[in-house]
Design an enzyme around this catalytic site. Structure first.
Site, mmCIF file in Angstrom:
data_model
loop_
_atom_site.group_PDB
_atom_site.id
_atom_site.type_symbol
_atom_site.label_atom_id
_atom_site.label_comp_id
_atom_site.label_asym_id
_atom_site.label_seq_id
_atom_site.Cartn_x
_atom_site.Cartn_y
_atom_site.Cartn_z
ATOM 1 N N SER A 166 0.817 -1.295 0.083
ATOM 2 C CA SER A 166 0.165 -0.026 0.049
ATOM 3 C C SER A 166 0.743 1.390 0.063
ATOM 4 O O SER A 166 1.609 1.560 -0.964
ATOM 5 C CB SER A 166 -1.066 -0.118 1.190
ATOM 6 O OG SER A 166 -2.031 0.765 1.153
ATOM 7 N N ASP B 67 -5.712 1.928 -3.704
ATOM 8 C CA ASP B 67 -6.968 2.115 -2.898
ATOM 9 C C ASP B 67 -7.437 3.175 -2.087
ATOM 10 O O ASP B 67 -8.452 3.114 -1.647
ATOM 11 C CB ASP B 67 -7.069 0.503 -2.259
ATOM 12 C CG ASP B 67 -6.220 0.680 -1.109
ATOM 13 O OD1 ASP B 67 -5.147 1.584 -0.788
ATOM 14 O OD2 ASP B 67 -6.167 -0.295 -0.178
#
Length: 449
Positions: A101, A245
């Protein structure tokens, strides 16, 4: 038994904490848990972000999956929400995303999705951990023609882009938008997506080399984008993280618009259109007090969960709510997706701009932000487990809470993905909350290192 999975999958320094051997074991155990009741040959797809170690770990997981008889479809570089969408769209049994991430390139992680596009619930993660760490079950070893095979997709990115484009209310012609791809997964999708939708795009940090992912760019380093938006006279700027995301915004004046404000302006618009289910938005306990004040003024009900987009999602699914997310920019539009999606969130914001005719600064300024201080204190893994039990730390927290009273709040928690304790204070008086946050952080550092 120590946990392999945190709030967002398994994480660690690639090839040190998250080794190829461990990745192969996760692949074998996950395939066993997710597919043991199937009557057909298991099929699992794998996506990855752009960091150097992603291909190495994808190969290891693929080997583990194939060893128990699962076929693997490698999607290549793609955003995490692309895996969540395609596992359901392609009717696969499970999906795996290799990504850490927003973390630096030396880290990597493994996120696992079920056949329906949702992340694994705690009980399934626990079952996988028990197989790996406690050897509660032994994954089967396939031989000959029963060994799984590896295939490579040529259409995954295009199929995902088409899906995102369909969530737009129309085109965005005449809009000047800046995009910071964080040298991550959005680098393979953002340009094609937003030019397809008619926007005039100005793109930075879309040249990944394996080591520059999240490096002074993206949603964790907004300074570059904010400056770029002003210099290029853009209407709005979107910054994604490494696996795309999450998303944060720069308004046309170079000011940050965080996840709380994004959820607020989208929820208000959805309510006006009759699309806000039960007139409710879901956020975490980390959301700003100004968000709750905004909701009260606009007739929007609000539910709070533990920190982590998985807990936001659980609440949304259980109660049928349509929007939720985190201050960090993880935002879920459940009508379209089963997980946070930065590019989808950007499209929804552009929909609001187009329909209202307002500037992003006008919409964002409708929510007042209470001053907030966040201090990340690096602690030992043992220290993380001691946070709730250490009397001196808890005393410091209680004293700060009593001093703030109704004019603020204190939230101290361990990070689910890093060796940190996060000390967050919020209130009307910035100097007071800064002082109290430093006091708590000092005690945490002394007691939990």
């Amino acid at each position: 038994m120590g946990r392999l999975f945190g709030t967002d999958g398994a994480r660690g320094i690639a090839n040190s904490e998250l080794t190829c051997e461990l990745s192969m074991k996760i692949g074998r155990a996950a395939a066993m848990v997710l597919t043991e009741n199937l009557s057909h040959k298991p099929r699992v797809l794998i996506g990855m972000d752009t960091r150097a170690s992603s291909h190495m770990l994808a190969a290891a997981i693929s080997a583990g999956l194939c060893s128990v008889g699962a076929d693997v479809l490698v999607l290549g570089d793609i955003p995490t929400p692309g895996v969540a969408f395609l596992v359901k769209e392609y009717e696969y049994d499970a999906g795996v995303m290799i990504s850490a991430s927003h973390n630096p390139c030396e880290y990597n992680g493994i996120k696992i999705f079920q056949h329906n596009g949702y992340k694994l619930p705690d009980e399934l993660e626990n079952e996988i951990e028990e197989i790996i760490l406690d050897e509660t079950k032994v994954p089967p070893v396939m031989l000959g023609g029963d060994v799984g095979r590896i295939y490579f997709s040529k259409s995954a990115v295009d199929d995902y882009i088409f899906h995102l484009a369909m969530t737009s209310d129309g085109d965005f012609k005449g809009m000047r938008i800046a995009l910071d791809c964080a040298n991550g997964s959005a680098s393979v999708t953002a340009r094609a997506l937003f030019t397809r939708l008619g926007a005039q795009c100005f793109i930075i940090n879309d040249e990944p080399n394996g080591i520059n992912i999240n490096d002074k760019c993206g949603s964790t380093h907004m300074e570059q984008l904010c400056k770029f938006v002003v210099e290029n006279k853009c209407d709005i700027g979107f910054a994604f993280d490494g696996d795309a995301d999450r998303m944060l915004i720069s308004d046309e004046n170079g000011n940050l618009v965080d996840g709380d404000k994004i959820i607020a302006l989208c929820a208000k618009y959805m309510k006006s259109e009759g699309k806000l289910n039960n007139d409710t938005a879901v956020v975490t306990v980390m959301s700003n007090m100004g968000f709750f004040e905004f909701c009260e003024k606009n007739g929007i009900k609000c539910e709070k969960t533990k920190v982590g987009d998985r807990y936001v999602l659980e609440n949304m699914v259980k109660n049928g709510y349509s929007i939720g997310g985190e201050q960090s920019g993880h935002i879920i539009f459940l009508d379209y997706a089963t997980t946070g999606d930065g590019q989808m969130s950007a499209i929804q914001v552009l929909n609001v701009l187009k329909r209202t005719g307002k500037k992003i600064s006008e919409l964002a300024d409708e929510m007042n932000v209470f001053p907030q201080v966040l201090i990340n204190v690096r602690v030992s893994n043992f220290g993380k487990t001691r946070l709730e039990k250490d009397e001196e730390v808890q005393l410091a927290i209680r004293e700060a809470s009593e001093e703030l009273g109704n004019d603020g709040r204190v939230l101290v928690r361990v990070s689910g993905t890093e060796p940190l304790v996060r000390v967050m204070l919020e209130g009307r008086d910035y100097d007071k909350i800064s002082y109290l946050a430093e006091c708590i952080a000092k005690v945490v550092e002394e007691r939990l290192v």
